[in-house]
Scaffold this motif. Sequence first.
Motif, PDB file in Angstrom:
ATOM      1  N   ASP C  29       0.864  -1.175   0.000  1.00  0.00           N
ATOM      2  CA  ASP C  29       0.000   0.000   0.000  1.00  0.00           C
ATOM      3  C   ASP C  29       0.900   1.223   0.000  1.00  0.00           C
ATOM      4  N   PRO C  30       1.307   1.673  -1.198  1.00  0.00           N
ATOM      5  CA  PRO C  30       2.303   2.744  -1.246  1.00  0.00           C
ATOM      6  C   PRO C  30       1.875   3.989  -0.503  1.00  0.00           C
ATOM      7  N   MET C  31       0.589   4.296  -0.525  1.00  0.00           N
ATOM      8  CA  MET C  31       0.128   5.494   0.164  1.00  0.00           C
ATOM      9  C   MET C  31       0.519   5.460   1.634  1.00  0.00           C
ATOM     10  N   GLN C  32       0.450   4.262   2.216  1.00  0.00           N
ATOM     11  CA  GLN C  32       0.811   4.140   3.624  1.00  0.00           C
ATOM     12  C   GLN C  32       2.296   3.873   3.818  1.00  0.00           C
ATOM     13  N   ASP C  33       2.859   3.014   2.943  1.00  0.00           N
ATOM     14  CA  ASP C  33       4.223   2.562   3.182  1.00  0.00           C
ATOM     15  C   ASP C  33       5.224   3.703   3.177  1.00  0.00           C
ATOM     16  N   TYR C  34       4.964   4.703   2.351  1.00  0.00           N
ATOM     17  CA  TYR C  34       5.969   5.748   2.227  1.00  0.00           C
ATOM     18  C   TYR C  34       5.904   6.751   3.369  1.00  0.00           C
ATOM     19  N   PHE C  35       4.862   6.742   4.170  1.00  0.00           N
ATOM     20  CA  PHE C  35       4.865   7.557   5.386  1.00  0.00           C
ATOM     21  C   PHE C  35       5.813   6.908   6.377  1.00  0.00           C
ATOM     22  N   CYS C  36       6.810   7.646   6.836  1.00  0.00           N
ATOM     23  CA  CYS C  36       7.742   7.074   7.808  1.00  0.00           C
ATOM     24  C   CYS C  36       7.094   7.176   9.174  1.00  0.00           C
ATOM     25  N   ASP C  37       6.239   6.213   9.475  1.00  0.00           N
ATOM     26  CA  ASP C  37       5.427   6.310  10.682  1.00  0.00           C
ATOM     27  C   ASP C  37       6.063   5.667  11.905  1.00  0.00           C
ATOM     28  N   ALA C  38       7.118   4.880  11.691  1.00  0.00           N
ATOM     29  CA  ALA C  38       7.706   4.170  12.828  1.00  0.00           C
ATOM     30  C   ALA C  38       8.239   5.177  13.847  1.00  0.00           C
ATOM     31  N   LYS C  39       7.801   5.005  15.068  1.00  0.00           N
ATOM     32  CA  LYS C  39       8.154   5.994  16.088  1.00  0.00           C
ATOM     33  C   LYS C  39       9.610   5.810  16.501  1.00  0.00           C
ATOM     34  N   PRO C  40      10.414   6.856  16.436  1.00  0.00           N
ATOM     35  CA  PRO C  40      11.810   6.694  16.857  1.00  0.00           C
ATOM     36  C   PRO C  40      11.915   6.550  18.363  1.00  0.00           C
ATOM     37  N   ARG C  41      12.997   5.911  18.796  1.00  0.00           N
ATOM     38  CA  ARG C  41      13.209   5.684  20.205  1.00  0.00           C
ATOM     39  C   ARG C  41      13.900   6.909  20.816  1.00  0.00           C
ATOM     40  N   ILE C 211       2.633  17.420   3.334  1.00  0.00           N
ATOM     41  CA  ILE C 211       3.134  16.386   2.433  1.00  0.00           C
ATOM     42  C   ILE C 211       2.040  15.344   2.291  1.00  0.00           C
ATOM     43  N   LYS C 212       1.366  15.379   1.130  1.00  0.00           N
ATOM     44  CA  LYS C 212       0.192  14.526   0.972  1.00  0.00           C
ATOM     45  C   LYS C 212       0.594  13.077   0.765  1.00  0.00           C
ATOM     46  N   ASN C 213       1.750  12.857   0.196  1.00  0.00           N
ATOM     47  CA  ASN C 213       2.145  11.500  -0.126  1.00  0.00           C
ATOM     48  C   ASN C 213       3.657  11.425  -0.135  1.00  0.00           C
ATOM     49  N   TRP C 214       4.198  10.288   0.307  1.00  0.00           N
ATOM     50  CA  TRP C 214       5.648  10.183   0.419  1.00  0.00           C
ATOM     51  C   TRP C 214       6.260   9.454  -0.759  1.00  0.00           C
ATOM     52  N   ASP C 215       5.487   9.318  -1.820  1.00  0.00           N
ATOM     53  CA  ASP C 215       6.036   8.684  -2.997  1.00  0.00           C
ATOM     54  C   ASP C 215       7.100   9.579  -3.621  1.00  0.00           C
ATOM     55  N   MET C 216       8.156   8.941  -4.134  1.00  0.00           N
ATOM     56  CA  MET C 216       9.211   9.691  -4.797  1.00  0.00           C
ATOM     57  C   MET C 216       9.169   9.360  -6.281  1.00  0.00           C
ATOM     58  N   PRO C 217       9.516  10.314  -7.140  1.00  0.00           N
ATOM     59  CA  PRO C 217       9.617   9.978  -8.558  1.00  0.00           C
ATOM     60  C   PRO C 217      10.706   8.939  -8.799  1.00  0.00           C
TER      61      PRO C 217
END
Lengths: 182, 313, 221
Positions: C29-41, C211-217
């Motif tokens: 799911d690229p729309m979700q995968d490209y969001f760097c959602d993992a919370k840093p420690r 940033i609506k989407n984290w997709d890169m060209p």
Amino acid sequence: MEQIIENIKKQFTLSDVTTAHGTYITCEKKDTVSLLTYLKDVEGFKHLVLITAVDWIEDNKFQLTYLLNSPKLKTELGVRTFIERSVWPEESEMQSAHHLWPAAKTYQRELHEMFGIDFPGSPEINDPLILEWWDDIPPYRRDFDTKKYSEETYYPREGRSTNDPSDYMKDQLYPREGEKNA
Amino acid sequence: MDGFSYNKILFAALTIFFTINYGLILQGIIGKIYARVGRRIGIRLFQPYFNIIRQWATRSAISHGVMYYLGPVFRFTGGAGILIFTPLILDAPLFNSFTYAGDVVLVSYFIFLGTLGMALGGGEAGHPYSAIAVTRGLAQTAAFEISLMLAIYSIAVQYNTISITEIIRAQQGGVLNWTLFTNPIATAAAMLAFLGSMMRSPFDVVLAPQEIPVGPPTEYQSQFLAMLMTNRTIFPVAKTVLYVNLFFGGVALYDSYLLTFVVFFLKTFFVYLWSVFVGVSFPRFRVDQSIRFFIKWPLLIGVIAVVAANIRY
Amino acid sequence: MAKMNYKKRWADLEKRIVVSPEGEEFEVDPMQDYFCDAKPRVHPPNKIAPLEKFANWCRAESIYILGFGTGCGAIEMRPLSSAMYDAYRFGVNWRATPRQATVFVIGGYASVKTMKRIVRSYEQMQGPKFVLGLCSCTINGGMYWDSYNTVNRLDHYIPVDVYITGCMPRPEALLDAIDQLKKRIKSGRAEGQNKYAENFEWYKANQKKIIKNWDMPDYSW
């Protein structure tokens, strides 16, 4: 230059020719690409300098300008054309010129993104160029309010003051006159 | 090599510690020389210390898998291996830990090991730049290794041994006994290969630290990079010591320890300086150019050295 | 006249099932995968104060700047490595990858497109990491304050340690800012990484707003 315009006039209908700041000719929308082809192949305007657009919101028109350069004659020629201005989210349409100059592709992508002018058949026309995932009115259309958008989106910082440039410079340069007036 | 004792492990660790400090100071001096050639003031003398401690003190790190861990370890093993199996100072027990009869062969393998380790580790990181840089690095290493191996083969024939200790012993008793004077052709081939292995200017496009492809360690960070930086300090010193041993008479144990160390510093410093002189004078070669260079002149000189040694001895 | 269809424009970003070369099937799911959602420690400082102080001293004296010019201000960063300013004597060095850098100099205005790259680079940087905001644009948008595409306040997206005003500031100003940053690091106040980790939701919400989407060209990969 006059000779070239005479030659063009033999084949195409030009509605307007101005020579005030460089030469600009205005042609009809359907003639544009064939005129560009003619200019490139016969008259030697081999270099596309840029394609740009102007939003005439009052006349409900977009003005497209193709600026061409002739390395042989060392001169530039602008070709203008007017196309119908659609209301967003409808897009205006124009024939693509990417088969003449590959560089036209990038300008057409930019126009598609910034003005919402579609060029069917132009490669990568739907790919984002500068604005990635823009979902508002294309920002160069004049009915788009940049300031309002910026204030809503980008958390403006408090404390910005503005000055009217003419008054401000008058105060800076001639402070005593300002005192007199006050 | 006489019997094994646990002291030797301690001595080897001390050797590495000594070399790290020497390498860091050397890096500072060389950085200063580079800057002065470019009319700059240059880094502080102890800047390499700051860099390496800062890097070891990084708080977070990302790993990409087992080989990613092992890459820097291999690299470090390459540097430390040369050190441990090469006598820094002849007959001194502290700096002589694991030498044995066939160590030239082993040491010349260690020169290659680091780059191979980085090939595995950089490959695991998955960055295309590190893959291409490793390919370029391996190609260049292979190119200069050929002439180095030919030179080593030539002096092995000359001295009829493949033990570094024996080679040093054969060079004792005066400056004119050095390989530099007894076998100048092999020395010339090896010194050209030396330029390639020191990662200095004409041949450093593989690991140009501030270019877009950083080289094999593109994806390395924190303690992984710190490990590589530590290796970068000891590897040049280890290689220089090897060259001093093989071609410049080694460092014998004199009556005075001070004199011994002064001789050690002078010899290693000036051999190191050879690569610096060339480095500040010449712009970078592209990788294809440097490979062409290495398989043209040094290879030719190396072949001549081998033929001459076989005819003469 | 064709209606602008965003679904059609980026059709390859829809949720789909992908078969890997090994034959595994997994959902993308690229729309979700490209969001760097993992919370840093949160990485707390070393409890032994003298050690932390020593480490901070080394961090301050060895500054690796990420060579990423994000705006027009980046042109002021380049002279620092020339013989005239020679920032190397202050322990400043440039690295080409974000993973090896410790200081991120945001050179001037950050457009939304650049902001995406800034966030990606910032999140890849390791260890205690510091941000210098160069030029007025990072403070309040500068001369682009009412633009449709320029971020006004950088500190809403990533934590900033030191700001430098001016349009453009001279390289000397940047050197001075590096000095200020050194003081800040040595005093132990430059904990931007932990601040980012602690307020991660707030920063992420602000980032997602623009940033609506984290997709890169394609050329970015």
